[in-house]
Enzyme design. Sequence first.
Site, mmCIF file in Angstrom:
data_model
loop_
_atom_site.group_PDB
_atom_site.id
_atom_site.type_symbol
_atom_site.label_atom_id
_atom_site.label_comp_id
_atom_site.label_asym_id
_atom_site.label_seq_id
_atom_site.Cartn_x
_atom_site.Cartn_y
_atom_site.Cartn_z
ATOM 1 N N VAL A 23 0.684 -1.633 -0.033
ATOM 2 C CA VAL A 23 -0.198 0.144 -0.044
ATOM 3 C C VAL A 23 0.706 1.533 -0.458
ATOM 4 O O VAL A 23 1.918 1.503 0.063
ATOM 5 C CB VAL A 23 -0.858 0.267 1.307
ATOM 6 C CG1 VAL A 23 -2.213 -0.787 1.224
ATOM 7 C CG2 VAL A 23 -0.243 0.554 2.820
ATOM 8 N N CYS A 24 0.421 2.723 -0.477
ATOM 9 C CA CYS A 24 0.522 3.659 -0.072
ATOM 10 C C CYS A 24 0.047 4.532 -0.145
ATOM 11 O O CYS A 24 -1.494 4.513 0.590
ATOM 12 C CB CYS A 24 1.780 4.226 -1.598
ATOM 13 S SG CYS A 24 0.526 4.070 -3.517
ATOM 14 N N GLN A 25 -0.102 5.858 -0.630
ATOM 15 C CA GLN A 25 -1.704 6.532 -0.171
ATOM 16 C C GLN A 25 -2.741 6.635 -1.128
ATOM 17 O O GLN A 25 -3.696 6.006 -1.105
ATOM 18 C CB GLN A 25 -1.292 8.014 -0.384
ATOM 19 C CG GLN A 25 -1.939 8.971 0.199
ATOM 20 C CD GLN A 25 -2.664 9.055 1.961
ATOM 21 O OE1 GLN A 25 -1.607 8.494 2.722
ATOM 22 N NE2 GLN A 25 -4.070 8.815 1.732
#
Length: 105
Positions: free
Chosen positions: A62-64
């Site tokens: 995940v990232c933003q």
Amino acid sequence: MTSEIDQNGFAARLAQGNAFVLDVREAREYRPGHVPGARNLPLSVLPARMAEVPKDRPVYVVCQAGGRSAQAVVLLRAVGVDAVDVLGGTGAWIDSGRPIETTKA
């Protein structure tokens, strides 16, 4: 080609209790709120620290919003990690009202 999972599928895998979640945002982004249990390893240092990522099970990245996690998945899959891009990232996780953890500086 990257492997992807939507938010509902990811939440189901996380609920099973053995998912390895890799958050590739920078620490300043990770600390205020992240998926519970996520390990922070920013994309900026990932190439030098690939050995810290397990190869014996799926890794949910995940990232933003999804851009950096897609890049990380390509890097990880190139070295044999079963990496899966979580669509919508942490932003979608938070927007859906799911729980988060915070980390002090």
